[in-house]
Scaffold this active site. Structure first.
Site, PDB file in Angstrom:
ATOM      1  N   ASN A  75      -2.182  -7.827  -8.525  1.00 27.19           N
ATOM      2  CA  ASN A  75      -2.935  -8.549  -7.500  1.00 27.19           C
ATOM      3  C   ASN A  75      -3.243  -9.956  -7.983  1.00 27.19           C
ATOM      4  O   ASN A  75      -3.509 -10.188  -9.167  1.00 27.19           O
ATOM      5  CB  ASN A  75      -4.197  -7.793  -7.062  1.00 27.19           C
ATOM      6  CG  ASN A  75      -5.159  -7.433  -8.161  1.00 27.19           C
ATOM      7  OD1 ASN A  75      -4.765  -7.274  -9.307  1.00 27.19           O
ATOM      8  ND2 ASN A  75      -6.420  -7.281  -7.833  1.00 27.19           N
ATOM      9  N   GLU A  79      -5.599 -13.016  -6.811  1.00 29.12           N
ATOM     10  CA  GLU A  79      -6.683 -13.390  -5.904  1.00 29.12           C
ATOM     11  C   GLU A  79      -6.769 -14.907  -5.751  1.00 29.12           C
ATOM     12  O   GLU A  79      -6.042 -15.669  -6.403  1.00 29.12           O
ATOM     13  CB  GLU A  79      -7.995 -12.775  -6.410  1.00 29.12           C
ATOM     14  CG  GLU A  79      -7.928 -11.251  -6.393  1.00 29.12           C
ATOM     15  CD  GLU A  79      -9.248 -10.578  -6.761  1.00 29.12           C
ATOM     16  OE1 GLU A  79     -10.173 -11.248  -7.249  1.00 29.12           O
ATOM     17  OE2 GLU A  79      -9.332  -9.344  -6.546  1.00 29.12           O
ATOM     18  N   CYS A 133      -2.349  -8.244  -2.710  1.00 29.38           N
ATOM     19  CA  CYS A 133      -2.402  -6.998  -3.485  1.00 29.38           C
ATOM     20  C   CYS A 133      -1.179  -6.884  -4.405  1.00 29.38           C
ATOM     21  O   CYS A 133      -0.118  -7.464  -4.135  1.00 29.38           O
ATOM     22  CB  CYS A 133      -2.402  -5.794  -2.558  1.00 29.38           C
ATOM     23  SG  CYS A 133      -3.869  -5.590  -1.552  1.00 29.38           S
ATOM     24  N   GLU A 177       0.845  -4.423  -4.774  1.00 27.83           N
ATOM     25  CA  GLU A 177       2.013  -3.789  -4.150  1.00 27.83           C
ATOM     26  C   GLU A 177       2.835  -4.797  -3.363  1.00 27.83           C
ATOM     27  O   GLU A 177       4.067  -4.778  -3.373  1.00 27.83           O
ATOM     28  CB  GLU A 177       1.570  -2.648  -3.223  1.00 27.83           C
ATOM     29  CG  GLU A 177       0.897  -1.481  -3.930  1.00 27.83           C
ATOM     30  CD  GLU A 177      -0.609  -1.661  -4.106  1.00 27.83           C
ATOM     31  OE1 GLU A 177      -1.097  -2.814  -4.112  1.00 27.83           O
ATOM     32  OE2 GLU A 177      -1.294  -0.638  -4.246  1.00 27.83           O
ATOM     33  N   CYS A 191      -3.735   0.259  -0.193  1.00 28.72           N
ATOM     34  CA  CYS A 191      -4.500  -0.074   1.014  1.00 28.72           C
ATOM     35  C   CYS A 191      -3.597   0.015   2.240  1.00 28.72           C
ATOM     36  O   CYS A 191      -2.361   0.081   2.128  1.00 28.72           O
ATOM     37  CB  CYS A 191      -5.112  -1.473   0.891  1.00 28.72           C
ATOM     38  SG  CYS A 191      -3.947  -2.820   1.197  1.00 28.72           S
ATOM     39  N   CYS A 228      -0.760  -2.591   2.553  1.00 28.86           N
ATOM     40  CA  CYS A 228       0.345  -2.339   1.616  1.00 28.86           C
ATOM     41  C   CYS A 228       1.168  -1.131   2.050  1.00 28.86           C
ATOM     42  O   CYS A 228       2.385  -1.098   1.872  1.00 28.86           O
ATOM     43  CB  CYS A 228      -0.182  -2.162   0.198  1.00 28.86           C
ATOM     44  SG  CYS A 228      -0.779  -3.726  -0.479  1.00 28.86           S
TER      45      CYS A 228
HETATM   46  N1  THU Z   1      -5.868  -4.265  -4.344  1.00 32.03           N
HETATM   47  C1  THU Z   1      -4.557  -4.116  -4.679  1.00 32.03           C
HETATM   48  O1  THU Z   1      -3.970  -4.931  -5.392  1.00 32.03           O
HETATM   49  N2  THU Z   1      -3.918  -3.010  -4.192  1.00 32.03           N
HETATM   50  C2  THU Z   1      -4.476  -2.069  -3.402  1.00 32.03           C
HETATM   51  O2  THU Z   1      -3.792  -1.190  -2.927  1.00 32.03           O
HETATM   52  C3  THU Z   1      -5.919  -2.093  -3.157  1.00 32.03           C
HETATM   53  C4  THU Z   1      -6.612  -3.356  -3.503  1.00 32.03           C
HETATM   54  C5  THU Z   1      -6.567  -5.458  -4.840  1.00 32.03           C
HETATM   55  C6  THU Z   1      -6.944  -6.454  -3.775  1.00 32.03           C
HETATM   56  C7  THU Z   1      -8.092  -7.170  -4.432  1.00 32.03           C
HETATM   57  O3  THU Z   1      -7.560  -8.212  -5.249  1.00 32.03           O
HETATM   58  C8  THU Z   1      -8.728  -6.125  -5.336  1.00 32.03           C
HETATM   59  O4  THU Z   1      -7.776  -5.089  -5.466  1.00 32.03           O
HETATM   60  C9  THU Z   1     -10.003  -5.543  -4.787  1.00 32.03           C
HETATM   61  O5  THU Z   1      -9.826  -5.089  -3.491  1.00 32.03           O
END
Ligand code: THU
Length: 162
Positions: free
Chosen positions: A63, A65, A74, A76, A113, A116
């Protein structure tokens, strides 16, 4: 007349990564180690995934940000961007996903999520090959899920576009 349909799916819960075949265990270890590459200064929730492609290549994603929060991506979908950009339509056979929260434990699986799931579903459909998921924290049980379809019933796809 009313019809009722039931959706159910089965998945495996392994006690820990030692119960995996060697190649799967190595992929999960790579995902765990790659959580260090995540850029998650705002949530502190470091996610990483590692894919084994049909041609034998391994690709990772984390991920990433952003100070403008919704801009973040994310792990994925970062991985799918890398696979889609570097390997033309190479099927993803297995995708291991792990996470490392800066404050908190990581001893149970988390699953992708909704956004994704949608993105993975399209990649699976595009390549015609099910993506098998290995979900686990930095330690503890591993969920083995056979296909993204199981996580996204009644999925929207190109077939629904008119
Ligand atoms: N996140 C992911 O990278 N993958 C997921 O399937 C769930 C959430 C990340 C997004 C964000 O940067 C952090 O986790 C908190 O939500």
């Amino acid at each position: 007349m009313m019809q009722e349909k039931k959706f159910q799916f089965s998945y495996k819960i392994l006690e820990d990564s030692h119960a995996l075949a060697d190649e799967d265990a190595a992929l999960l270890e790579l995902a765990r180690a790659t959580t260090q590459k995540a850029y998650a200064p705002y949530s502190g929730f470091h996610v990483a995934c590692a894919a084994k492609l049909a041609n034998g290549s391994t690709v990772v994603g984390t991920n990433q940000e952003n100070a403008s929060y919704p801009v973040g991506i994310c792990a994925e979908r970062a991985l799918l961007a890398a696979v889609g950009s570097g390997y033309n339509d190479e099927p993803i056979l297995t995708l291991a996903i792990s996470y490392h929260p800066v404050n908190g434990s990581s001893n149970r699986p988390v699953s992708p999520c909704g956004m994704c799931r949608q993105a993975l579903s399209e990649y699976e459909k595009r390549t015609g090959t099910p993506i098998r998921l290995l979900l686990s924290g930095m330690e503890g049980p591993v969920y083995v899920i056979n296909t993204i379809k199981d996580l996204l019933p009644l999925a929207f796809s190109e077939d629904d576009l008119c």
